[in-house]
Design a protein around this motif. Structure first.
Motif, PDB file in Angstrom:
ATOM      1  N   ASP A  99       0.826  -1.210   0.000  1.00 42.24           N
ATOM      2  CA  ASP A  99       0.000   0.000   0.000  1.00 42.24           C
ATOM      3  C   ASP A  99       0.859   1.259   0.000  1.00 42.24           C
ATOM      4  OD1 ASP A  99      -2.796  -0.889   0.261  1.00 42.24           O
ATOM      5  OD2 ASP A  99      -2.087  -1.788   2.134  1.00 42.24           O
ATOM      6  N   HIS A 100       0.246   2.330  -0.482  1.00 44.22           N
ATOM      7  CA  HIS A 100       0.861   3.650  -0.403  1.00 44.22           C
ATOM      8  C   HIS A 100       0.344   4.335   0.860  1.00 44.22           C
ATOM      9  CE1 HIS A 100       1.735   2.536  -4.454  1.00 44.22           C
ATOM     10  NE2 HIS A 100       0.466   2.554  -4.780  1.00 44.22           N
ATOM     11  N   HIS A 101       1.175   5.132   1.469  1.00 40.50           N
ATOM     12  CA  HIS A 101       0.780   5.713   2.751  1.00 40.50           C
ATOM     13  C   HIS A 101       0.850   7.241   2.726  1.00 40.50           C
ATOM     14  CE1 HIS A 101       0.853   1.679   4.382  1.00 40.50           C
ATOM     15  NE2 HIS A 101       2.084   1.524   3.932  1.00 40.50           N
ATOM     16  N   PRO A 102      -0.293   7.906   2.869  1.00 45.63           N
ATOM     17  CA  PRO A 102      -0.291   9.370   3.008  1.00 45.63           C
ATOM     18  C   PRO A 102       0.070   9.744   4.448  1.00 45.63           C
ATOM     19  CG  PRO A 102      -2.546   8.534   2.942  1.00 45.63           C
ATOM     20  CD  PRO A 102      -1.645   7.335   2.842  1.00 45.63           C
ATOM     21  N   ILE A 103       1.277  10.210   4.633  1.00 47.92           N
ATOM     22  CA  ILE A 103       1.755  10.484   5.988  1.00 47.92           C
ATOM     23  C   ILE A 103       1.494  11.948   6.326  1.00 47.92           C
ATOM     24  CG2 ILE A 103       3.734  10.446   7.539  1.00 47.92           C
ATOM     25  CD1 ILE A 103       2.848   7.667   6.616  1.00 47.92           C
TER      26      ILE A 103
ATOM     27  N   HIS B 183       1.162  10.428  11.352  1.00 49.54           N
ATOM     28  CA  HIS B 183       0.528   9.134  11.078  1.00 49.54           C
ATOM     29  C   HIS B 183       0.131   8.985   9.619  1.00 49.54           C
ATOM     30  CE1 HIS B 183      -3.674  10.781  10.844  1.00 49.54           C
ATOM     31  NE2 HIS B 183      -3.176  11.715  11.611  1.00 49.54           N
ATOM     32  N   CYS B 184      -0.031   7.724   9.221  1.00 55.09           N
ATOM     33  CA  CYS B 184      -0.652   7.443   7.933  1.00 55.09           C
ATOM     34  C   CYS B 184      -2.118   7.808   8.050  1.00 55.09           C
ATOM     35  CB  CYS B 184      -0.507   5.974   7.557  1.00 55.09           C
ATOM     36  SG  CYS B 184      -1.412   5.583   6.038  1.00 55.09           S
ATOM     37  N   HIS B 185      -2.637   8.441   7.026  1.00 58.09           N
ATOM     38  CA  HIS B 185      -4.016   8.907   7.115  1.00 58.09           C
ATOM     39  C   HIS B 185      -5.035   7.940   6.520  1.00 58.09           C
ATOM     40  CE1 HIS B 185      -6.862  11.911   8.300  1.00 58.09           C
ATOM     41  NE2 HIS B 185      -5.924  12.779   8.565  1.00 58.09           N
ATOM     42  N   LEU B 186      -4.617   6.779   6.027  1.00 61.20           N
ATOM     43  CA  LEU B 186      -5.612   5.784   5.627  1.00 61.20           C
ATOM     44  C   LEU B 186      -6.260   5.254   6.906  1.00 61.20           C
ATOM     45  CD1 LEU B 186      -4.105   3.531   2.793  1.00 61.20           C
ATOM     46  CD2 LEU B 186      -5.408   5.650   2.634  1.00 61.20           C
ATOM     47  N   PRO B 187      -7.584   5.400   7.045  1.00 61.19           N
ATOM     48  CA  PRO B 187      -8.207   5.018   8.321  1.00 61.19           C
ATOM     49  C   PRO B 187      -7.858   3.596   8.768  1.00 61.19           C
ATOM     50  CG  PRO B 187      -9.756   6.244   6.988  1.00 61.19           C
ATOM     51  CD  PRO B 187      -8.535   6.027   6.125  1.00 61.19           C
ATOM     52  N   HIS B 188      -7.806   2.650   7.850  1.00 66.36           N
ATOM     53  CA  HIS B 188      -7.498   1.275   8.256  1.00 66.36           C
ATOM     54  C   HIS B 188      -6.045   1.119   8.688  1.00 66.36           C
ATOM     55  CE1 HIS B 188     -11.092  -0.909   6.183  1.00 66.36           C
ATOM     56  NE2 HIS B 188     -11.470   0.119   6.906  1.00 66.36           N
ATOM     57  N   HIS B 189      -5.241   2.110   8.393  1.00 66.81           N
ATOM     58  CA  HIS B 189      -3.838   2.030   8.798  1.00 66.81           C
ATOM     59  C   HIS B 189      -3.612   2.710  10.141  1.00 66.81           C
ATOM     60  CE1 HIS B 189      -2.424   1.259   4.385  1.00 66.81           C
ATOM     61  NE2 HIS B 189      -3.327   0.404   4.829  1.00 66.81           N
ATOM     62  N   MET B 190      -4.715   3.153  10.746  1.00 61.88           N
ATOM     63  CA  MET B 190      -4.667   3.755  12.083  1.00 61.88           C
ATOM     64  C   MET B 190      -5.359   2.823  13.073  1.00 61.88           C
ATOM     65  SD  MET B 190      -5.911   7.430  10.621  1.00 61.88           S
ATOM     66  CE  MET B 190      -6.115   8.268  12.181  1.00 61.88           C
TER      67      MET B 190
ATOM     68  N   GLY C 155      -1.664   1.428  14.920  1.00 60.19           N
ATOM     69  CA  GLY C 155      -1.139   1.320  13.559  1.00 60.19           C
ATOM     70  C   GLY C 155       0.014   2.270  13.310  1.00 60.19           C
ATOM     71  N   MET C 156      -0.022   2.867  12.127  1.00 59.37           N
ATOM     72  CA  MET C 156       1.074   3.761  11.731  1.00 59.37           C
ATOM     73  C   MET C 156       0.887   5.135  12.354  1.00 59.37           C
ATOM     74  SD  MET C 156       1.573   2.814   7.744  1.00 59.37           S
ATOM     75  CE  MET C 156       2.500   1.352   7.259  1.00 59.37           C
ATOM     76  N   MET C 157       1.167   5.208  13.651  1.00 54.89           N
ATOM     77  CA  MET C 157       1.017   6.474  14.355  1.00 54.89           C
ATOM     78  C   MET C 157       2.150   6.656  15.345  1.00 54.89           C
ATOM     79  SD  MET C 157      -3.016   6.555  15.337  1.00 54.89           S
ATOM     80  CE  MET C 157      -3.415   8.260  15.128  1.00 54.89           C
TER      81      MET C 157
HETATM   82 CU   LIG Z   1      -1.094   3.723   5.237  1.00 58.31          CU
END
Ligand SMILES: [Cu+2]
Length: 494
Positions: free
Chosen positions: A257-261, A312-319, A453-455
């Protein structure tokens, strides 16, 4: 920041010639917080120019030895047990006991030798991502070299003329998906301008791991454990900076996946990619940067706004952590499939509706091969009227968690869509004590319940609080015996 000029002064460090800036917002001093090369390794080169080592919180630095004029490193590809979250120890593959592997830091122009030993049960290959080196050193299995067999070794050697945020990774696709990547920082001959006071790197990875399973499902297309430097929030370690410092964060992504940080409280500029430094004329302001697969992005900003700011990554499922149809009150049904096959797991339907019994809440949440739809799991139905009467909810009682109650309204159960976040995050998920460390000192009580997650945090601290944390950190490090597990390695990064 009030205007464009302030932005330029604060973020680009263009203080001179503009309006007189308060001291805190001025461009960092040249002396900075930099460390002399002799603290990083052998005091061989360029003691005149100060190199600021890159910090990779939660990931070790790879020591080296000098063999004549060659900087020599050892990397061991091996299975590792990685605690990605308190009590969640998973079987990954990485390097030298860590996934991601240890960070390598070199200087532009260095001659580098990296001895790669394969302690995996299968062949591997080490690729130097983006390196302009000779083809036979590229690590492309089959085409540039034979794969390194189990028990085998390959010695890579090259001279590096590039600078920037690079990385190394296994070039076996499925091995990439179980952890096999590490940061490779090439420090420029002439330090970048403006100088930074803090330089961090974060590697993003993602895993699909069913509850009670320890091995990631590398065939899966959807992920429920998302990590920064091998840790999922709140186990990530905050980046500690002093108010007014200029900060660089190097973001590296290898996964599906790509991650909008996204950074709270500040605008930053993107100053580099996986190809190295970008000219300042390209630096536009932003606060979210998309880090695509196989890319790196360097962002820089002046930490002008005090506080504990989420990064953090802003994809909700990545949080989120361990999101899975088996866990949590995702539905008020008594039973639902634990997982689905690949297609339904990805939300593709051949027959039936999305809300049918057999698809239902597990649609798009399946964890693919290895999970089974036959294993239905009862999520205790929420009782109308008072959702909190139901105390036997599976997964609610974890040792070390602070058992607060989520705030829900009296009529919550009559609201379509409830629950969304009431049980996914919040006070009952808090575990401040379990993730206690110097870098978390002074965060608001209960903070950890909302980190997953990514936080992580960028903590922009006033001098006294900053010093306090540094003092705690020193104390903690003093209690730890210096681990020197590689013979002949005399120096480690601090
Ligand atoms: Cu992400």
């Amino acid at each position: 920041m009030k205007n464009r000029r302030d932005f330029l002064r604060n973020t680009l460090g263009l203080g001179a010639g503009l309006a007189a800036a308060p001291r805190l917002f001025a461009a960092p001093q040249e002396s900075g917080a930099g460390m002399d090369m002799k603290h990083m390794g052998h005091a061989t080169e360029r003691t005149s120019s100060r190199i600021l080592p890159v910090e990779t919180p939660d990931v070790p630095q790879l020591p080296w030895r000098m063999d004549g004029s060659v900087k020599e490193f050892n990397l061991i590809a091996e299975p590792v047990k990685q605690e990605i979250f308190p009590g969640r120890i998973v079987d990954l593959w990485g390097y030298n006991g860590s996934a991601p592997g240890p960070t390598i830091q070199v200087n532009q122009g260095d001659r580098v030798r990296i001895i790669v030993d394969n302690h995996l049960p299968e062949a591997t290959s080490m690729h130097w991502h983006g390196f302009e080196i000779s083809n036979e050193m590229d690590g492309a299995p089959g085409s540039s070299q034979d794969p390194i067999p189990p028990g085998g070794r390959f010695v890579y050697e090259f001279t590096l003329h590039q600078e920037g945020t690079y990385f190394y990774h296994s070039h076996m696709a499925m091995q990439e998906m179980v952890g096999m990547i590490g940061a490779f920082i090439m420090h420029p001959k002439e330090p970048y301008r403006p100088r930074v006071d803090k330089d961090f790197a974060i590697i993003m990875q993602e895993y699909a791991i069913l509850p009670n399973i320890k091995v990631p499902n590398s065939m899966n297309m959807e992920f429920n454990w998302l990590t920064f430097n091998g840790k999922a929030g709140p186990a990530t370690t905050p980046l500690i900076v002093r108010h007014g410092e200029r900060v660089r964060i190097r973001l590296i992504n290898l996964g599906m996946d790509h991650h909008p940080i996204h950074l709270h409280g500040h605008q930053f500029v993107v100053t580099g990619t996986e190809g190295g430094r970008q000219p300042a004329s390209t630096w536009g302001p932003g606060n979210t940067v998309l880090v695509g697969v196989a890319q790196s992005r360097d962002v820089e900003f002046v930490a002008s706004n005090p506080g504990d700011w989420m990064l953090h990554c802003h994809l909700p499922h990545h949080m989120m952590n361990q999101m899975s149809s088996m866990v949590g009150p995702m539905s008020r049904r008594n039973g639902m499939p634990a997982g689905n096959d690949m297609e339904r797991g990805m939300g593709m339907l051949r027959q039936g509706s999305a809300t049918s019994e057999e698809n239902g809440p597990s649609l798009g949440r399946g964890l693919g091969v290895g999970s089974t739809a036959e294993q239905t799991v009862a999520n205790s139905p929420l009782k109308a009227g008072d959702p909190m009467q139901n105390q036997d909810m599976p997964g609610m009682q974890h040792q070390g968690m602070q058992m607060g109650n989520p705030e829900v309204s009296k009529d919550a159960n009559s609201v379509p869509g409830f629950p969304q976040d009431a049980f996914m995050e919040g006070p009952m998920m808090a575990m401040d004590q379990m993730v206690d460390k110097p870098e978390n000192f002074g965060l608001r009580p209960g903070w950890s319940g909302f980190m997953a997650g990514m936080m992580t945090f960028v903590r922009v601290l006033p001098p006294d609080k900053y010093d306090q944390i540094m003092e705690l950190r020193k104390k903690q490090e003093g209690n730890k015996p210096m681990k020197m597990d590689m013979p002949g390695m005399e120096h480690k990064y601090e």
